[in-house]
Structure formats: C-alpha cells, structure tokens
Design an enzyme around this catalytic site. Sequence first.
Site, PDB file in Angstrom:
ATOM      1  N   ASN A 167       0.818  -1.201   0.000  1.00 24.99           N
ATOM      2  CA  ASN A 167       0.000   0.000   0.000  1.00 24.99           C
ATOM      3  C   ASN A 167       0.860   1.261   0.000  1.00 24.99           C
ATOM      4  O   ASN A 167       1.030   1.896  -1.037  1.00 24.99           O
ATOM      5  CB  ASN A 167      -0.954  -0.029   1.201  1.00 24.99           C
ATOM      6  CG  ASN A 167      -1.905   1.139   1.212  1.00 24.99           C
ATOM      7  OD1 ASN A 167      -1.894   1.967   0.312  1.00 24.99           O
ATOM      8  ND2 ASN A 167      -2.732   1.211   2.232  1.00 24.99           N
ATOM      9  N   ASP A 168       1.437   1.582   1.143  1.00 26.72           N
ATOM     10  CA  ASP A 168       2.191   2.832   1.274  1.00 26.72           C
ATOM     11  C   ASP A 168       3.289   2.978   0.221  1.00 26.72           C
ATOM     12  O   ASP A 168       3.560   4.072  -0.247  1.00 26.72           O
ATOM     13  CB  ASP A 168       2.828   2.931   2.666  1.00 26.72           C
ATOM     14  CG  ASP A 168       1.772   3.194   3.742  1.00 26.72           C
ATOM     15  OD1 ASP A 168       0.682   3.678   3.385  1.00 26.72           O
ATOM     16  OD2 ASP A 168       2.041   2.900   4.912  1.00 26.72           O
ATOM     17  N   VAL A 169       3.909   1.855  -0.141  1.00 29.95           N
ATOM     18  CA  VAL A 169       5.040   1.930  -1.077  1.00 29.95           C
ATOM     19  C   VAL A 169       4.603   2.253  -2.504  1.00 29.95           C
ATOM     20  O   VAL A 169       5.438   2.397  -3.387  1.00 29.95           O
ATOM     21  CB  VAL A 169       5.871   0.627  -1.083  1.00 29.95           C
ATOM     22  CG1 VAL A 169       6.488   0.378   0.279  1.00 29.95           C
ATOM     23  CG2 VAL A 169       5.047  -0.555  -1.528  1.00 29.95           C
TER      24      VAL A 169
END
Lengths: 102, 464
Positions: B392-394
Amino acid sequence: MEIDPFIFRFSIFILSIFVGYYVVWSVTPSLHTPLMSVTNAISSVIIVGAIIAGLSGDIKNIFETSNIFGFLAIFLAAINIFGGFLVTQRMLQMYKKKKKNK
Amino acid sequence: MSVNLLAIFYLISGVLFILALRGLSSPETSRRGNLFGILGMIIAITVTFLSIENFSTGFIYVLIFLLAGGSIGAFIAYKIPMTAMPELVAGFHSLVGLAAVFVAISAFLNPQVFNLGSPGNIKVSSLIEMSIGAAVGAITFSGSVIAFLKLRGIMSGSPITFKGQHYINLLLGLTIIVLIFYLCRTQSDSIFWRIIEISFLLGLLLIIPIGGADMPVVISMLNSYSGWAAAGIGFTLENTALIITGALVGSSGAILSYIMCKGMNRSFFNVILGGFGATNSTLKNNKKTKPVKSGNAEDAAYLMKNASSVIIVPGYGMAVAQAQHVVREMADVLKKNGVKVTYAVHPVAGRMPGHMNVLLAEANVPYDEVFEQENINNDFASTDVAFVIGANDVTNPVAKTDPQSPIYGMPILDVEKSKSVLFVKRSLSPGYAGIDNELFYRDNTLMLFADAKKMTEEIVKNLN
C-alpha cells in the site's frame, strides 16, 4: 617499548569493519534475508568462549555457576549455529534461475 | 596446541566467514559461501576443543548441551515456514545476545580460565570489554524478544509510547556507563549484575515504541547490536575469530538499517524514536467518501489476459495471506497466454530486508524475474497492468506530491504510471503510515476487495 596486544586486536577490529562494509554492500538485495540468517549463525562463534568456560575446572566443581553459564551459552549458541546455517541453506536452495525454454 | 597456532586457526575461521558473506553477492555463489561459513565454524569449534589440555568430565556436558542445542536448531530450521522468517531471525538475535551475556558472566565469575586475572582483581581493560559485551548483549536480547513478540502477533504491532520515554532511555544508557566506571574501580559483583539488569530493561524500552512496519529497521539494528556484543566478548577472550565476526556482523546490520531507512526516506533516529503511524492516523483519517471502482476476479482476469505485460507488486499482505504460491500460479497461466510477467519489490516491503524475495523464491519464482525498485520503476509506464497484492504505502503517489504527508519523499514504486492498476486489498483502510492512498480513487484503478489468497485463486480459476 612494546605495543600493547590490545592495539593489534583493535586494528583487526577496525579493518574488519571496513571489510564488512565493502562486502555487505556487494550483497544483492534479494539475498538480504539469508544475509541476516547467516550473520546470525556466524556471530554464534561466541560458542568458543562458552566451551572454554564450560570445560574449566575439574570433576568437583563442574557445576560451579560459571560452568553452568558456560553450558547454557553453549546450548543457546548451538541452536543458532545449526538453525542459522541450515535455514540459510534451505533458503538459498530456493533461489533458482529461469529455466530455458523447453 | 600452541597459542600461536590456535590464533592462526581462528584467523582462518574469520577469513572463511568473510568469504561466506562475499558469496551472497549472487545466488549462484551463495550456496558455496554458506559452506565456507559452516567450515569456518567447524574449524573454530574443533581447535577450541583441542586447545584445552586436560579434558575433564565437563567434556560430556559440553557435548550434551552442544548436541541438544544443535538438534533444536536443526529442527526449527527445517520446520519453520518461510513466512515466519522475520520472527525466526528476531528470535535468533535474542539467542546471540543472551549467549553473549552468559559468556560475559562466566568470564566475570571465573576470570582465571580466560587469563583475565582473578575474581575481585580482573584487569580493567577486560572489565570494560566484558561489561560492554554483556550490556549490548542484554539490550540485543530483550529488544529482540519484543521484536519477536510483535512480529509473531503475540504483542500488538502498534507503538507503545509514553511521556518522557526518550529521556528515561537516555538516563538508563548513562547509568550503564557510570556503573561500568564504578565496576572498574570496585570490581563489585552487585554492580556487574545491575549493569546487566538495566541493559535488559533498556532493550525492552527501546523497542516498544517502534511500530510493526518499521520492523525491517529494528531487525537490522538488532542484527548489528548482536555483532557488536560478539566483538566486545571477542576482545575479552582475545579471540580473533570473534572480533572479525563481530565487526562483520556489526557493519552488516548497520548497512541494512541504512538501506531500510533510505527506502522510507526517514532518518535512523526518526525510526528509532518510534511512535510513527500512531499519531498520524488520527490526523489524516478524515476521508470523505470518494467514488471507488471495485471489481471482481472475472474483471481482473479479463484485464490481465488481454494485457501484454503485467508487473506484480507484492507486499506484507501477500505474506500474511500466504498467497505467494497462488500468485506464481497466476503468473504461470498468464505467461502461457503470452503475457510478460515480472515482479517489483520495494526495499521495505514486508517485515524484514529481502522478505518478499525469499517468499517468491519459495514459490519457485525465478529470481531473474524479480526486480528491485530502481531497476523496474521505469517499466511501469509501458506496462498494461500493475497487480498490487498486499502493498500500500510503497505505491502511494502522495509521497511525491504532498509535502505535508508523513511519507513525503519516500521513494515509491510508480504503479500509477501503468495503464491500469489492480489493487488486492481487504478494505479501503489506510496502510501503516495511516494515510489514504489516492491511487484507490483513480479512474484506472480497480479495487479487488478480498483476502489476497482467495482473490488470486479466483483469478486463476477465471483465467483457465
């Protein structure tokens, strides 16, 4: 005047840090997990100290506190040595190249 | 065996350990490297036995403990599932730390064996070395135990913070230094025990504020600590093999920590001080209901079948769902249909360095299909489908556009540039950093709300 042996060991230490620095930068990122497990295994070479501690003394004082701590350290380090090297080997076996077209 | 010959053998072990790490520069040489490591260990242990002249009855006990530990270790190594690798490594770190503490205690109680003086009259330099070894070992032990509990899910992965935390840690650290100073002056047993106790406490307090997804940094850092502890003991025992190894492992862990921090664009101190994710989630959680396109396995299968290239982006979610095997199955089917499939791995994907690579290797994904961020990021623009599974964040473009965002500046995978994005995710919940991923709301994004494994299985069914 003689040089203190500590200075020799300290030199080895500092040079090893540099060796480590360059060697580890050349490790491919996909093998970072095996790198951690193998460093784990090799740092358990601390077992040599534990063996010396465990073997000290004679039959009368084999269960002196210092021996017991030696035995315990042998136990812990042995878990790590066997576990670390074998799990690394198991992981490395899995890294395979793409098979050429059949 | 003479002392000099012994030292030469320890040097050989040390060199073999260097070669073991050197082997890891490529998968082909790595297996031989590992054998070098094993050989180095065998040499070190054998010559240690040979160096002791009078074999006492202790020998039997040494052997028993060695074999008992060895069989447990071997058993674990064969049984452990690859998904549990992060907690295994954390567990192993704790053992190295504790072993260092025990050896230091032995040396303190019985210094004659190691030629360090007699109890109550130990050389000052040895006292400093052994207490540093013991203190760092104790910190490694309790820190790794916390990391283990968090990774295993026994303890919540969310950061535990309280006021004045960092000052307490600083104070404890200073106390240890002061106590080492007093130990050298008084040679007192009780001070030695206090040093170890406080170090245990410090290790615990250092790790509790650090959240689950920062574990790659924590594990690397503890790896480094275990090396420094070993080196400290190496100086005490005047053992070259230990000093070389300690230095190698210490720098190895430090480099890995650096790489992990860089992968998140955060400073080492920012990670270590912890609390990340805990505060931000409340700040940014005011998400409005924006339109989201969601689809099912059929849609996903259709999209990918008609694509000419697919990049799979795995993350921690894939590990949790144990979806790596079915992902590879999906890739196989796609390849049979003439689709080019590659994998993109972000440096901090997962819970430890190289976590995703090991899982993919376990699932028989050839390592030359798996690419690091810098080698694949330019390919997204020319790719038809990016299949994001458990990451997600990456992938969050906010890292490039919004200077206010806590992940601003983090190098991300340019998933957004591909023609369409498939996102396998359970819900719209934000990732670890607590930030909404604007990618979810893009026109070319199709959300696949399901468990990673189940969804991929469905897709495989639809592809066939």
